[in-house]
Design an enzyme around this catalytic site. Structure first.
Site, PDB file in Angstrom:
ATOM      1  N   CYS A 266       0.411  -3.674  -2.555  1.00  0.00           N
ATOM      2  CA  CYS A 266       1.058  -4.404  -2.591  1.00  0.00           C
ATOM      3  C   CYS A 266       1.235  -5.828  -2.758  1.00  0.00           C
ATOM      4  CB  CYS A 266       1.776  -4.102  -1.096  1.00  0.00           C
ATOM      5  SG  CYS A 266       1.753  -2.286  -0.664  1.00  0.00           S
TER       6      CYS A 266
HETATM    7  P1  NAD Z   1       2.025   4.988  -4.782  1.00  0.00           P
HETATM    8  O1  NAD Z   1       2.262   5.057  -6.383  1.00  0.00           O
HETATM    9  O2  NAD Z   1       0.696   6.268  -4.455  1.00  0.00           O
HETATM   10  O3  NAD Z   1       3.139   7.014  -4.733  1.00  0.00           O
HETATM   11  C1  NAD Z   1       4.100   6.977  -5.134  1.00  0.00           C
HETATM   12  C2  NAD Z   1       4.821   8.742  -5.350  1.00  0.00           C
HETATM   13  O4  NAD Z   1       6.027   8.557  -6.062  1.00  0.00           O
HETATM   14  C3  NAD Z   1       3.202   9.213  -6.599  1.00  0.00           C
HETATM   15  O5  NAD Z   1       3.186  10.153  -5.411  1.00  0.00           O
HETATM   16  C4  NAD Z   1       4.602   9.453  -7.407  1.00  0.00           C
HETATM   17  O6  NAD Z   1       4.214  10.831  -8.466  1.00  0.00           O
HETATM   18  C5  NAD Z   1       5.892   9.970  -7.009  1.00  0.00           C
HETATM   19  N1  NAD Z   1       6.958   9.910  -7.700  1.00  0.00           N
HETATM   20  C6  NAD Z   1       7.060   9.148  -8.779  1.00  0.00           C
HETATM   21  N2  NAD Z   1       8.609   9.591  -8.906  1.00  0.00           N
HETATM   22  C7  NAD Z   1       9.110  10.542  -8.463  1.00  0.00           C
HETATM   23  C8  NAD Z   1      10.050  10.956  -8.792  1.00  0.00           C
HETATM   24  N3  NAD Z   1      11.316  10.939  -9.351  1.00  0.00           N
HETATM   25  N4  NAD Z   1      10.158  11.977  -7.942  1.00  0.00           N
HETATM   26  C9  NAD Z   1       9.275  12.611  -6.708  1.00  0.00           C
HETATM   27  N5  NAD Z   1       7.959  11.536  -6.409  1.00  0.00           N
HETATM   28  C10 NAD Z   1       7.682  10.756  -7.679  1.00  0.00           C
HETATM   29  O7  NAD Z   1       3.147   4.034  -4.314  1.00  0.00           O
HETATM   30  P2  NAD Z   1       2.773   3.524  -2.480  1.00  0.00           P
HETATM   31  O8  NAD Z   1       1.926   3.149  -2.648  1.00  0.00           O
HETATM   32  O9  NAD Z   1       2.635   5.115  -1.651  1.00  0.00           O
HETATM   33  O10 NAD Z   1       4.171   2.407  -2.281  1.00  0.00           O
HETATM   34  C11 NAD Z   1       5.259   3.358  -2.076  1.00  0.00           C
HETATM   35  C12 NAD Z   1       6.075   2.749  -1.935  1.00  0.00           C
HETATM   36  O11 NAD Z   1       5.498   2.242  -0.700  1.00  0.00           O
HETATM   37  C13 NAD Z   1       5.566   0.825  -3.254  1.00  0.00           C
HETATM   38  O12 NAD Z   1       7.008   0.303  -2.753  1.00  0.00           O
HETATM   39  C14 NAD Z   1       5.473   0.050  -2.073  1.00  0.00           C
HETATM   40  O13 NAD Z   1       5.030  -1.049  -3.048  1.00  0.00           O
HETATM   41  C15 NAD Z   1       5.097   0.242  -0.401  1.00  0.00           C
HETATM   42  N6  NAD Z   1       4.395   0.242   0.181  1.00  0.00           N
HETATM   43  C16 NAD Z   1       3.207   0.751  -0.192  1.00  0.00           C
HETATM   44  C17 NAD Z   1       2.265   0.369   0.898  1.00  0.00           C
HETATM   45  C18 NAD Z   1       0.847   0.756   0.521  1.00  0.00           C
HETATM   46  O14 NAD Z   1      -0.268   0.130   1.454  1.00  0.00           O
HETATM   47  N7  NAD Z   1       0.640   1.629  -0.160  1.00  0.00           N
HETATM   48  C19 NAD Z   1       2.399  -0.314   2.667  1.00  0.00           C
HETATM   49  C20 NAD Z   1       4.227  -0.494   2.417  1.00  0.00           C
HETATM   50  C21 NAD Z   1       4.539  -0.272   1.465  1.00  0.00           C
END
Ligand code: NAD
Length: 425
Positions: A266
């Site tokens: 992040c």
């Molecule tokens: P991640 O990469 O762990 O997960 C994303 C998921 O989306 C994956 O499982 C992927 O396979 C799936 N995906 C991709 N394209 C897709 C589609 N077309 N249809 C369905 N699924 C699909 O990401 P994350 O770390 O969970 O982050 C997600 C969002 O949340 C980001 O914007 C991030 O900035 C935000 N965020 C993350 C955190 C954190 O600590 N990881 C905290 C707060 C906010």
């Protein structure tokens, strides 16, 4: 309040949100393109390592399922949370392709649904994105009107990896940015059992709250690292300084632990995305540019300190304790161990590493770096020198006596080493 919820994207945010909503009584269906994740969730097993997550998933298996089929998931739900990734582009800007694709898919399905449906953007997106980019896509593909036929909200997530489920269930605040009143009320009801302030804002303010929060936290760390670098020069313990500074209520002690900087999925991507967005909008970031610069040099200080004791690293066995960007996660995205290991490789060192959870991810992402992956932390200690890069609990009680230890994370026990150097103390 219980609902039927679809969560699109079962990564860190999606699976944790989904599992926690199920724990709170909702029926949740996760949608992901990754069939392995879907399979794992349906077996009651989390696709990522995260404290308490497996237990929640297996306890509430009747209320949480996963699928690759958008249509059945969205048709069977009243709310869809969009939780797909928003990674960095090469120039540091934000890659919206996943979010855009998802809202396109949702729009197509909404076209054939007669009842009201709330779309909630939980992915981190830049201010203006939900209103100016995602809303038009939803309206175009659904051939419906936001606010009249479907709802649109932005509900940023503040969980921290490592304590993600706890954070989701015990937030400091919940931010609900909404386009329309109806979707705002639906979300307020969904979160009504949470014991924290609920902030109601516009879509764009909700988006900016997330960026401003991460940028502030990154700034606080780079600030204390800069103070720490000064302290190191003059032989002052920067943790004593942080304790003294942190008691000031206007400042607070949290995020004043100096070390080798921030990583993870992040801070780096969000801070860079805001800098890039500001430039594209005609502003130049002054503070944030320097926050990133301080963070880039900080991990390499560990190697500089190592070279004070072993000037020529060629052929030397250098141990690295920790690959995850922080403890209690297997996530290595932007881990500070990465620039350190790359630098050690460049210097010709023989690298031995150990991490309790993140070694598979590291092997997968860096198959060409020659590294000896150890089966225990003790095995790493059999090196010419050891660098501490992640403060896992199991590193806290190792026997460091007789070793050369260069510490990036302030591990008290390591101070018993024969030669001990802290990065900022
Ligand atoms: P991640 O990469 O762990 O997960 C994303 C998921 O989306 C994956 O499982 C992927 O396979 C799936 N995906 C991709 N394209 C897709 C589609 N077309 N249809 C369905 N699924 C699909 O990401 P994350 O770390 O969970 O982050 C997600 C969002 O949340 C980001 O914007 C991030 O900035 C935000 N965020 C993350 C955190 C954190 O600590 N990881 C905290 C707060 C906010």
């Amino acid at each position: 309040m219980q609902k039927n919820i679809a969560v699109v994207g079962a990564g860190y945010v999606g699976i944790v949100s989904g599992a926690c909503f199920a724990k709170l009584g909702s029926n949740v269906i996760c949608v992901d393109v990754d069939e392995k994740k879907v399979e794992s969730i349906n077996k009651g097993k989390a696709p990522i390592y995260e404290l308490d997550l497996d237990e929640i998933l297996s306890s509430y298996r009747d209320r949480i399922h996963a699928t690759i089929d958008y249509k059945s998931a969205i048709e069977g739900s009243e709310i869809t949370f969009v939780c797909v990734g928003t990674p960095s582009l090469k120039d540091g800007g934000i890659d919206l392709s996943y979010v855009k694709q998802v809202v396109k898919n949702i729009g197509r399905i909404l076209k054939d649904i007669d009842k009201w449906h709330d779309v909630v953007i939980k992915s981190t997106v830049l201010p203006g994105t939900s209103q100016n980019i995602l809303l038009p896509i939803l309206e175009k593909y659904s051939e419906k009107k936001a606010g009249k036929d479907f709802g649109l909200s932005m509900n940023p997530e503040f969980l921290r990896e490592g304590t993600a489920a706890y954070d989701f269930l015990n937030p400091d605040r919940i931010v609900i940015g909404s386009f329309d009143n109806k979707s705002k009320e639906v979300l307020k009801k969904l979160y009504s059992d949470f014991d924290c302030p609920i902030i109601e804002t516009s879509l764009s303010a909700a988006e900016m709250i997330k960026y401003a929060s991460n940028c502030f936290l990154g700034t606080k760390i780079s600030f204390i690292n800069e103070i720490g670098n000064f302290c190191k020069e003059i032989g002052v313990d920067t943790y004593e300084v942080a304790d003294g500074v942190g008691l000031d209520k206007r400042i607070g002690r949290a995020f004043l632990n100096s070390g080798i900087g921030w990583g993870g999925s992040c801070f780096p991507k969000d801070i860079n995305a805001l800098i890039c967005w500001a430039k594209q909008n005609g502003y130049s970031s002054k503070i944030l540019d320097d926050v990133v610069k301080v963070n880039d040099i900080q991990p390499l200080k560990l190697v500089e300190l190592l070279k004070k004791h072993i000037p020529n690293l060629k052929g030397k066995k250098i141990g690295v304790l920790g690959l995850a960007f922080k403890p209690n996660t297997d996530d290595i995205r932007e881990s500070r161990a990465i620039p350190i290991i790359l630098k050690l490789t460049e210097e010709g060192a023989q690298i031995k590493v150990y991490d309790p959870k993140a070694m598979d991810n590291f092997k997968q992402q860096f198959p060409n770096i020659k590294i000896h992956y150890c089966s225990s932390a003790d095995e790493v200690l059999g090196s010419d020198a050891v660098l501490i890069t992640t403060i896992w609990d199991e590193f806290k009680n190792l026997d460091y006596s007789g070793k050369i230890v260069i510490d990036g994370r302030r591990l008290e026990k390591a101070k018993s080493a024969k030669i001990y150097e802290g990065v900022c103390w």
